[in-house]
Write an enzyme that holds these catalytic residues in place. Structure first.
Site, PDB file in Angstrom:
ATOM      1  N   LEU A 245      32.354  37.116  24.865  1.00  0.00           N
ATOM      2  CA  LEU A 245      33.810  37.135  25.023  1.00  0.00           C
ATOM      3  C   LEU A 245      34.241  36.737  26.425  1.00  0.00           C
ATOM      4  O   LEU A 245      35.351  36.254  26.630  1.00  0.00           O
ATOM      5  CB  LEU A 245      34.351  38.532  24.710  1.00  0.00           C
ATOM      6  CG  LEU A 245      34.108  39.053  23.283  1.00  0.00           C
ATOM      7  CD1 LEU A 245      34.542  40.498  23.168  1.00  0.00           C
ATOM      8  CD2 LEU A 245      34.851  38.180  22.271  1.00  0.00           C
ATOM      9  N   ASP A 365      41.568  47.556  40.659  1.00  0.00           N
ATOM     10  CA  ASP A 365      41.289  46.174  40.249  1.00  0.00           C
ATOM     11  C   ASP A 365      42.171  45.765  39.073  1.00  0.00           C
ATOM     12  O   ASP A 365      41.719  45.131  38.122  1.00  0.00           O
ATOM     13  CB  ASP A 365      39.821  46.017  39.883  1.00  0.00           C
ATOM     14  CG  ASP A 365      39.369  44.549  39.897  1.00  0.00           C
ATOM     15  OD1 ASP A 365      40.036  43.733  40.560  1.00  0.00           O
ATOM     16  OD2 ASP A 365      38.352  44.233  39.249  1.00  0.00           O
TER      17      ASP A 365
END
Length: 463
Positions: A245, A365
């Protein structure tokens, strides 16, 4: 990728032959035809003879049971070309001193040095192999009926493992090795189970003590399901590139389907990753405690040998970045109501982390690729490997000498001085919101006045 369905036509083709010579030749020609349909490798194990003689490929190379690397030094450097050799020699003429171990879930070796007979059963096949000093392995020629005989002579080449759909093959072993394999396997299984459970509890306890930056942690162990490596290899087609993915700092992520049909996403720690075991354990501990509709749900983990993996719910629409930075998709799929819903969902998830959860968590993040979309385009924040917790509800932030995250989303005080707080995440959220609205990357945006996306937005606001 090689498929066992294609491979299974090989035994069927030889059933119409009348002599053992024709059987063997047809077996070989059928395999050559099969290989012609499989010329493009789809994962590392697809490369012909990757593990050398008597080596088995399951994610990486390993020697068959009863074998050892011919050159341990080169094997340690992941040069498997020399293959493996027996730990102990066969008894040969003293056939009663030899036996076989059954390996399940295997792609059969190449058939250049093989012999096939459709008319004998598996018991007779075993006896025939024992009577020939050069015979190394045998199996059924017809896997559907479990009949017929296929025998290999000399080294076994190009073996790999298919945990869910492979075949059985019986490999010849000296009696002493058979006893050792049986005893060691049983003992190692019990010892391994104990060691793994003890080690996992110890690691979790150490990390929790080290990172105990909050008050009121609930007592008791984490109840997080542990997945077996074989189960995950089967679910992802042995981590096929077709199921990949994406890939981040942690490592690659694969789509998988469990035996019950449930779709999952498997994040696999890369050995070359800049992040390591501490980030892995950090993510396990943090996200296992978090439950919110705008956070990706952690289903379990796998810690087996050198492998460390996290198993998440599968998000069919992938990362937000694949939409907002694709001009066609952003215009056709992300209308303004959808964009507004995504922004609000991210905000709700962030508010939960900062204020409403039992932990106060700084993500550190937050970016477009770390926001995943479900089948209804609802956003879910993911990737908590770099997250930090704060003590109690009153601590506003902290500081670190090791600045981690993604430039372009970092607040100035964090990027320069290592100071992080809930405001750091809010800054990242602001950048992300501008990217969703504009469809442009902050780092890649420059206008004629040499302004980045923030400067451009500020100028447009004042106009």
């Amino acid at each position: 990728m090689y498929t066992l369905l294609d491979k299974s036509v090989i035994p069927r083709l030889v059933m119409n032959q009348t002599t053992s010579t024709c059987n063997r030749l047809t077996w070989i020609e059928a395999e050559k035809t099969w290989r012609a349909y499989s010329t493009v490798p789809r994962d590392m194990c697809d490369h012909y003879g990757l593990c050398g003689a008597n080596g088995n490929c399951l994610i990486v190379c390993q020697c068959l049971k009863g074998f050892k690397p011919k050159s341990q030094e080169r094997w340690n450097l992941m040069d498997w070309s020399l293959g493996c050799e027996r730990k102990k020699p066969l008894s040969c003429q003293e056939k009663h001193k030899d036996g076989f171990i059954k390996l399940s879930g295997m792609k059969l070796p190449e058939t250049t040095h093989s012999w096939v007979n459709k008319s004998i059963n598996l018991k007779e096949c075993r006896a025939k192999c024992l009577n020939n000093c050069s015979c190394m392995a045998y199996t059924s020629a017809d896997i559907r009926e479990g009949t017929g005989c296929a025998i290999w002579y000399g080294d076994l080449i190009d073996i790999r493992q298919f945990p869910a759909s492979g075949q059985d093959i019986h490999v010849r072993m000296p009696a002493s090795e058979l006893v050792l394999v049986g005893v060691v396997s049983s003992g190692m299984l019990l010892l391994g189970c104990y060691y793994y459970l003890h080690r996992r509890k110890t690691e979790l306890k150490e990390i929790r003590e080290r990172d105990r930056n909050y008050e009121g942690e609930p007592e008791g162990e984490l109840e997080l399901p542990v997945f077996d490596l074989t189960t995950l290899a089967s679910a992802t087609d042995n981590f096929s590139s077709d199921n990949k993915l994406g890939e981040g700092g942690f490592g690659p992520v694969y789509k998988g389907t469990l035996a019950d049909g449930q779709e999952i996403a498997v994040k696999r720690l890369s050995t070359s990753s800049g992040q390591g075991s501490s980030e892995f354990m950090n993510e396990v501990i943090l996200i296992a405690k978090l439950q919110h509709r705008n956070l990706v749900k952690l289903l379990g983990c796998c810690v087996q040998g050198e492998e460390k993996m996290l198993i998440y719910e599968y998000m069919p629409n992938g990362g937000l970045d694949s939409f907002i930075f694709d001009k066609t998709r952003v215009e056709q799929v992300l209308d303004w109501p959808t964009r507004f819903n995504i922004i609000c969902g991210i905000a709700r998830g962030l508010l939960y982390l900062h204020q409403d959860s039992r932990l106060r968590i700084i993500h550190r993040d937050l970016k477009a690729s770390n926001v995943l979309l479900d089948n209804e385009m609802n956003p879910k924040i993911s990737d908590f490997g770099l997250a930090r917790t704060l003590v109690g509800g009153d601590q506003a932030g902290g500081n670190t000498k090791k600045v981690v995250g993604t430039y372009g989303y970092m607040s100035p005080e964090y990027a320069v001085d290592g100071l992080f707080s809930v405001k750091s995440d809010v800054f990242s959220f602001g950048i992300l919101m501008l990217e969703i609205i504009s469809g442009r990357k902050n780092k890649a945006f420059y206008n004629k006045n040499s302004q980045n996306l923030i400067g451009h937005a500020s100028q447009a606001w004042h106009l």
